[in-house]
Scaffold this active site. Structure first.
Site, mmCIF file in Angstrom:
data_model
loop_
_atom_site.group_PDB
_atom_site.id
_atom_site.type_symbol
_atom_site.label_atom_id
_atom_site.label_comp_id
_atom_site.label_asym_id
_atom_site.label_seq_id
_atom_site.Cartn_x
_atom_site.Cartn_y
_atom_site.Cartn_z
ATOM 1 N N GLU A 136 47.951 -0.067 -33.857
ATOM 2 C CA GLU A 136 49.355 0.249 -33.182
ATOM 3 C C GLU A 136 49.143 -0.746 -31.734
ATOM 4 O O GLU A 136 48.402 -0.769 -31.177
ATOM 5 C CB GLU A 136 49.473 1.620 -32.493
ATOM 6 N N GLU A 140 55.086 3.467 -24.268
ATOM 7 C CA GLU A 140 55.596 4.822 -24.250
ATOM 8 C C GLU A 140 56.401 5.162 -23.019
ATOM 9 O O GLU A 140 55.753 4.973 -22.015
ATOM 10 C CB GLU A 140 54.639 5.530 -24.594
ATOM 11 N N TRP A 233 60.113 11.960 -29.633
ATOM 12 C CA TRP A 233 59.264 13.177 -29.956
ATOM 13 C C TRP A 233 59.031 14.226 -29.210
ATOM 14 O O TRP A 233 59.024 13.989 -28.010
ATOM 15 C CB TRP A 233 57.974 12.687 -30.853
ATOM 16 N N THR A 241 47.982 17.045 -25.697
ATOM 17 C CA THR A 241 49.164 16.089 -25.679
ATOM 18 C C THR A 241 50.365 16.424 -24.623
ATOM 19 O O THR A 241 50.927 15.622 -24.060
ATOM 20 C CB THR A 241 49.673 16.288 -27.199
#
Length: 272
Positions: A136, A140, A233, A241
């Site tokens: 990846e 973000e 998300w 998280t």
């Protein structure tokens, strides 16, 4: 789950060219080793489909989680049904937001995303390159820190027990005169064999060289053909998280429906 869906998409590769509002598609070889085709879209209604290869992007999220409009591709995150309880910094329910993948892959190139994101703690908007091998390269946007944006890479090896989440991440400032992720900004990933450059609004702000991805005697440099992925998300769980995303989402104050907007995507190919 998304990785398996991406693997399915790799069976067929398309190159897409935009001529005005029309697209011309040509089937490519399954060997994506050196693939890069110039591409640009402002997301007309036909540029996203459901589980087909009839458009350059395919939605792999729930029905109704996205919409193409004259203003761009809208990605929605809606409040989960029922009562939401928060314990130890995490919510017991999380929403499944929109995720959209390209139906084509690139192996090195420069990708520019024009994006705005909701400035709500616990919400993450992402514009990334992702490979079947789990490589990846990330942009973000954390709603709990709207004056900054984050960059990161992952290239898991057989020696890794889990992804190296924070090892290669970096926090960058959103520039004036609109220092907020809630405004449209152009975020760039420029990736070649030797380095990755991230930029915002035409200015490079971070360079990661291949040799700088060495950890534990192993290179963690993304090197596989990758698709473009756009998503929003709910990072309200687990607690680690949620803490990273400045969450969890406080649904008693947050809107029942939030959206990120992707106004355009451009792919430019290396000149060599």
């Amino acid at each position: 789950m998304y990785i398996f869906l991406i693997q399915t998409l790799l069976i067929l590769s398309l190159s897409v060219y935009q001529v005005g509002a029309a697209y011309i598609y040509r089937r490519q070889s399954p060997d994506l080793g050196s693939q890069c085709r110039p591409f640009y879209t402002t997301f007309p209604p036909t540029s996203v489909s459901r589980n087909t290869y009839s458009a350059p992007f395919v939605a792999i999220s729930p029905a109704g989680s996205y919409q193409t409009t004259p203003g761009g591709l809208e990605l929605y995150l809606n409040k989960p049904e029922g009562t939401i309880k928060t314990k130890q910094g995490a919510n017991d329910k999380t929403s499944e937001g929109a995720t959209v993948n390209s139906t084509f892959a690139i192996h090195y190139g420069k990708v520019t995303f024009e994006v705005s994101a909701p400035a709500i703690p616990g919400v993450v908007t992402a514009a990334i390159l992702i490979a079947d091998e789990r490589d990846e390269i990330d942009v973000e946007l954390l709603g709990g820190d709207p004056a900054h944006w984050q960059t990161n890479i992952f290239a898991p090896t057989r020696r890794d027990k889990e992804p190296l989440f924070g090892v290669f991440s970096s926090i960058e400032r959103v520039p004036h005169p609109n220092p907020s992720i809630a405004k449209i900004h152009s975020y760039t990933i420029d990736w070649n064999k030797e380095r990755i450059e991230w930029g915002i609004d035409g200015r490079t702000v971070r360079t990661l060289k291949k040799e700088e991805s060495m950890k534990g005697g192993v290179l963690h440099y993304p090197s596989h053909p990758s698709r473009l992925q756009l998503g929003i998300w709910d990072a309200s769980s687990p607690s680690g998280t949620s803490e990273w995303a400045k969450g969890p989402i406080n649904w008693s104050d947050a809107p029942r429906s939030m959206k990120a907007v992707v106004r355009s995507v451009r792919v430019e190919c290396p000149k060599y």
